[in-house]
Design a protein around this motif. Structure first.
Motif, short mmCIF file in Angstrom:
data_model
loop_
_atom_site.label_atom_id
_atom_site.label_comp_id
_atom_site.label_asym_id
_atom_site.label_seq_id
_atom_site.Cartn_x
_atom_site.Cartn_y
_atom_site.Cartn_z
N GLN A 215 52.86 19.48 52.72
CA GLN A 215 52.83 19.66 51.28
C GLN A 215 51.97 20.88 50.95
O GLN A 215 50.84 21.00 51.40
CB GLN A 215 52.26 18.43 50.60
N VAL A 216 52.52 21.78 50.15
CA VAL A 216 51.80 22.99 49.77
C VAL A 216 50.86 22.69 48.61
O VAL A 216 51.23 22.04 47.63
CB VAL A 216 52.79 24.09 49.38
N ARG A 217 49.64 23.18 48.75
CA ARG A 217 48.67 23.03 47.68
C ARG A 217 47.92 24.35 47.54
O ARG A 217 47.55 24.96 48.54
CB ARG A 217 47.69 21.90 47.98
N MET A 218 47.70 24.76 46.29
CA MET A 218 47.00 26.01 46.02
C MET A 218 45.96 25.75 44.96
O MET A 218 46.28 25.21 43.90
CB MET A 218 48.00 27.07 45.57
N VAL A 219 44.73 26.14 45.24
CA VAL A 219 43.62 25.86 44.33
C VAL A 219 42.91 27.16 43.99
O VAL A 219 42.34 27.82 44.87
CB VAL A 219 42.63 24.86 44.97
N GLU A 220 42.94 27.50 42.71
CA GLU A 220 42.28 28.71 42.25
C GLU A 220 40.84 28.41 41.81
O GLU A 220 40.53 27.30 41.37
CB GLU A 220 43.03 29.32 41.04
N SER A 221 40.00 29.44 41.90
CA SER A 221 38.63 29.34 41.42
C SER A 221 38.13 30.74 41.10
O SER A 221 38.78 31.73 41.44
CB SER A 221 37.73 28.67 42.46
N GLY A 222 36.97 30.80 40.45
CA GLY A 222 36.33 32.08 40.21
C GLY A 222 36.42 32.59 38.79
O GLY A 222 35.83 33.63 38.46
N GLY A 223 37.16 31.90 37.95
CA GLY A 223 37.26 32.34 36.56
C GLY A 223 35.96 32.11 35.81
O GLY A 223 35.02 31.50 36.33
N GLY A 224 35.90 32.61 34.59
CA GLY A 224 34.71 32.41 33.78
C GLY A 224 34.71 33.32 32.57
O GLY A 224 35.72 33.95 32.24
N LEU A 225 33.56 33.38 31.92
CA LEU A 225 33.36 34.21 30.74
C LEU A 225 32.60 35.47 31.16
O LEU A 225 31.55 35.38 31.83
CB LEU A 225 32.56 33.45 29.69
N VAL A 226 33.12 36.62 30.78
CA VAL A 226 32.50 37.89 31.16
C VAL A 226 32.60 38.87 29.99
O VAL A 226 33.52 38.76 29.18
CB VAL A 226 33.19 38.45 32.43
N GLN A 227 31.67 39.79 29.92
CA GLN A 227 31.70 40.82 28.88
C GLN A 227 32.72 41.89 29.25
O GLN A 227 33.01 42.13 30.44
CB GLN A 227 30.33 41.46 28.74
N ALA A 228 33.26 42.54 28.25
CA ALA A 228 34.18 43.65 28.50
C ALA A 228 33.52 44.67 29.41
O ALA A 228 32.33 44.98 29.26
CB ALA A 228 34.59 44.30 27.18
N GLY A 229 34.28 45.16 30.36
CA GLY A 229 33.76 46.09 31.35
C GLY A 229 33.23 45.42 32.61
O GLY A 229 32.94 46.09 33.60
N GLY A 230 33.12 44.11 32.56
CA GLY A 230 32.60 43.37 33.70
C GLY A 230 33.64 43.07 34.76
O GLY A 230 34.80 43.54 34.67
N SER A 231 33.24 42.31 35.76
CA SER A 231 34.10 42.01 36.90
C SER A 231 34.06 40.53 37.26
O SER A 231 33.08 39.83 36.98
CB SER A 231 33.65 42.81 38.13
N LEU A 232 35.13 40.09 37.88
CA LEU A 232 35.21 38.74 38.45
C LEU A 232 36.04 38.82 39.72
O LEU A 232 36.87 39.73 39.87
CB LEU A 232 35.91 37.77 37.48
N ARG A 233 35.83 37.86 40.61
CA ARG A 233 36.70 37.74 41.77
C ARG A 233 37.29 36.35 41.79
O ARG A 233 36.56 35.36 41.89
CB ARG A 233 35.96 38.01 43.09
N LEU A 234 38.59 36.29 41.70
CA LEU A 234 39.31 35.03 41.75
C LEU A 234 39.71 34.73 43.19
O LEU A 234 40.06 35.63 43.95
CB LEU A 234 40.57 35.08 40.88
N SER A 235 39.66 33.46 43.54
CA SER A 235 40.06 33.02 44.87
C SER A 235 41.18 31.99 44.76
O SER A 235 41.25 31.24 43.79
CB SER A 235 38.88 32.37 45.60
#
Length: 125
Positions: free
Chosen positions: A1-21
């Motif tokens: 069974q295929v399962r995919m779990v995302e993480s890494g989102g959040g609140l950030v100011q314009a110009g900022g960075s995030l890394r999603l997994s």
């Protein structure tokens, strides 16, 4: 069974960075096309980026040069690095996976066979 779990989102100011997994199970990351799409309230899904089994990547014009997709085979995980974020990038971000040994494009991610539950990205102005 295929399962995919995302993480890494959040609140950030314009110009900022995030890394999603996106941690995948039930499939082999190096064999399938994988990518990311997003959807904000009241709008259609937007394909962002895709990497096929050969490692060829494709990006939507709206994120080209700001977002980078990568894979870690040892961890069965794909990442999406988000840089120079803008308020219009606010959306739920989803990881997607398609068929083995298939090519892909950023736009094809919106209709891939498998996807996760998503992770919310909010960019404040």
């Amino acid at each position: 069974q295929v399962r995919m779990v995302e993480s890494g989102g959040g609140l950030v100011q314009a110009g900022g960075s995030l890394r999603l997994s996106c941690k995948a199970s039930g499939l082999t990351v190096g064999r399938v096309a994988m990518g990311w799409f997003r959807q904000s309230s009241g709008k259609l899904r937007e394909g962002l980026s895709c990497v096929d089994w050969r490692g060829d990547t494709d990006y939507a014009d709206s994120v080209q040069g700001r977002f980078t997709l990568s894979r870690d085979y040892s961890k069965d995980t794909v990442y999406l690095q988000l840089n120079n974020l803008k308020p219009e990038d606010t959306a739920m971000y989803y990881c997607a996976a398609g068929e083995e040994f298939a090519s892909c494009s950023a736009s094809s991610t919106v209709s891939m066979r498998y996807s996760g539950q998503g992770t919310q990205v909010t960019v404040a102005s």
